[in-house]
Scaffold this motif. Structure first.
Motif, PDB file in Angstrom:
ATOM      1  N   GLU A  54      44.061  10.248 -26.379  1.00  0.00           N
ATOM      2  CA  GLU A  54      43.070  10.719 -25.110  1.00  0.00           C
ATOM      3  C   GLU A  54      43.628  11.206 -24.059  1.00  0.00           C
ATOM      4  O   GLU A  54      43.746  12.708 -23.498  1.00  0.00           O
ATOM      5  CB  GLU A  54      42.622   9.588 -24.472  1.00  0.00           C
ATOM      6  N   ARG A  55      44.692  11.385 -23.539  1.00  0.00           N
ATOM      7  CA  ARG A  55      45.478  11.877 -22.675  1.00  0.00           C
ATOM      8  C   ARG A  55      46.440  12.970 -23.605  1.00  0.00           C
ATOM      9  O   ARG A  55      46.329  14.328 -22.640  1.00  0.00           O
ATOM     10  CB  ARG A  55      46.618  10.960 -22.199  1.00  0.00           C
ATOM     11  N   TYR A  56      47.066  12.894 -23.775  1.00  0.00           N
ATOM     12  CA  TYR A  56      47.528  13.958 -25.399  1.00  0.00           C
ATOM     13  C   TYR A  56      46.389  14.946 -25.392  1.00  0.00           C
ATOM     14  O   TYR A  56      46.670  16.265 -25.182  1.00  0.00           O
ATOM     15  CB  TYR A  56      48.461  13.629 -25.991  1.00  0.00           C
ATOM     16  N   PHE A  57      45.182  14.777 -26.171  1.00  0.00           N
ATOM     17  CA  PHE A  57      44.564  15.272 -26.907  1.00  0.00           C
ATOM     18  C   PHE A  57      44.387  16.217 -25.729  1.00  0.00           C
ATOM     19  O   PHE A  57      43.490  17.744 -25.793  1.00  0.00           O
ATOM     20  CB  PHE A  57      43.417  14.467 -27.458  1.00  0.00           C
ATOM     21  N   LEU A  58      43.754  15.779 -24.572  1.00  0.00           N
ATOM     22  CA  LEU A  58      43.013  16.395 -23.155  1.00  0.00           C
ATOM     23  C   LEU A  58      44.071  17.823 -22.944  1.00  0.00           C
ATOM     24  O   LEU A  58      43.719  18.402 -22.463  1.00  0.00           O
ATOM     25  CB  LEU A  58      42.962  15.041 -21.771  1.00  0.00           C
ATOM     26  N   LYS A  59      45.048  17.000 -22.830  1.00  0.00           N
ATOM     27  CA  LYS A  59      46.179  17.771 -22.404  1.00  0.00           C
ATOM     28  C   LYS A  59      46.634  18.883 -23.000  1.00  0.00           C
ATOM     29  O   LYS A  59      47.053  20.663 -22.720  1.00  0.00           O
ATOM     30  CB  LYS A  59      47.889  17.070 -21.890  1.00  0.00           C
ATOM     31  N   LEU A  60      45.990  19.097 -24.860  1.00  0.00           N
ATOM     32  CA  LEU A  60      46.827  20.147 -25.883  1.00  0.00           C
ATOM     33  C   LEU A  60      45.079  20.782 -25.246  1.00  0.00           C
ATOM     34  O   LEU A  60      45.473  22.408 -24.958  1.00  0.00           O
ATOM     35  CB  LEU A  60      46.255  19.142 -26.694  1.00  0.00           C
ATOM     36  N   ILE A  61      44.015  20.076 -25.491  1.00  0.00           N
ATOM     37  CA  ILE A  61      42.887  21.525 -25.134  1.00  0.00           C
ATOM     38  C   ILE A  61      42.587  21.754 -24.379  1.00  0.00           C
ATOM     39  O   ILE A  61      42.465  23.158 -24.109  1.00  0.00           O
ATOM     40  CB  ILE A  61      41.604  20.828 -25.359  1.00  0.00           C
ATOM     41  N   THR A  62      43.148  21.849 -22.566  1.00  0.00           N
ATOM     42  CA  THR A  62      43.325  21.978 -21.585  1.00  0.00           C
ATOM     43  C   THR A  62      44.209  23.579 -21.534  1.00  0.00           C
ATOM     44  O   THR A  62      44.296  24.628 -21.111  1.00  0.00           O
ATOM     45  CB  THR A  62      43.720  21.558 -20.379  1.00  0.00           C
ATOM     46  N   ARG A  63      45.632  22.736 -22.186  1.00  0.00           N
ATOM     47  CA  ARG A  63      45.902  24.180 -22.034  1.00  0.00           C
ATOM     48  C   ARG A  63      46.161  25.540 -23.708  1.00  0.00           C
ATOM     49  O   ARG A  63      47.160  26.858 -23.789  1.00  0.00           O
ATOM     50  CB  ARG A  63      47.587  23.869 -22.624  1.00  0.00           C
ATOM     51  N   ALA A  64      45.447  24.850 -24.600  1.00  0.00           N
ATOM     52  CA  ALA A  64      45.449  25.471 -25.746  1.00  0.00           C
ATOM     53  C   ALA A  64      44.832  27.017 -25.823  1.00  0.00           C
ATOM     54  O   ALA A  64      43.601  27.018 -24.731  1.00  0.00           O
ATOM     55  CB  ALA A  64      44.936  25.054 -27.266  1.00  0.00           C
ATOM     56  N   PRO A  65      44.871  28.449 -26.378  1.00  0.00           N
ATOM     57  CA  PRO A  65      43.947  29.335 -26.074  1.00  0.00           C
ATOM     58  C   PRO A  65      42.244  29.012 -26.278  1.00  0.00           C
ATOM     59  O   PRO A  65      42.462  28.496 -27.518  1.00  0.00           O
ATOM     60  CB  PRO A  65      45.100  30.220 -27.040  1.00  0.00           C
ATOM     61  N   LYS A  66      41.876  29.466 -25.941  1.00  0.00           N
ATOM     62  CA  LYS A  66      39.972  29.436 -25.956  1.00  0.00           C
ATOM     63  C   LYS A  66      39.699  30.093 -28.105  1.00  0.00           C
ATOM     64  O   LYS A  66      38.658  29.438 -27.959  1.00  0.00           O
ATOM     65  CB  LYS A  66      39.173  29.957 -25.708  1.00  0.00           C
ATOM     66  N   THR A  67      40.316  30.706 -28.789  1.00  0.00           N
ATOM     67  CA  THR A  67      40.874  31.271 -29.393  1.00  0.00           C
ATOM     68  C   THR A  67      41.110  29.982 -30.598  1.00  0.00           C
ATOM     69  O   THR A  67      40.276  30.204 -31.780  1.00  0.00           O
ATOM     70  CB  THR A  67      41.322  32.666 -30.336  1.00  0.00           C
ATOM     71  N   ILE A  68      41.581  29.349 -30.214  1.00  0.00           N
ATOM     72  CA  ILE A  68      42.287  28.239 -31.171  1.00  0.00           C
ATOM     73  C   ILE A  68      41.553  26.780 -31.495  1.00  0.00           C
ATOM     74  O   ILE A  68      41.083  26.268 -32.543  1.00  0.00           O
ATOM     75  CB  ILE A  68      43.757  27.123 -30.705  1.00  0.00           C
TER      76      ILE A  68
END
Length: 75
Positions: A54-68
């Protein structure tokens, strides 16, 4: 089943050597041990990385470009 561990705040090298000396699998939350260039498969007694998905997923989605994130597939 015996429980042994390396000292707190030991370096990765010390922790890895401790596991090898004791012919033990290493169970860790340190993602660095997943680097197969530093810890090649077949050269140790096993490395299990327990991650906080959950922690890594949240970090990923907050940093990923919206198009991804428009049509994500999560496994």
């Amino acid at each position: 089943l015996e429980h042994r561990h390396a000292r707190v705040n030991s370096t990765d090298k010390v922790v890895f050597q401790f596991a090898q000396t004791n012919e033990a699998a290493l169970i860790t939350g340190d993602m660095g041990f997943g680097n197969i260039l530093h810890f090649p498969l077949g050269n140790h007694f096993g490395i299990v990385i327990k991650c906080d998905f959950e922690r890594y997923f949240l970090k990923l989605i907050t940093r990923a470009p919206k198009t991804i994130l428009m049509n994500p597939i999560i496994i």
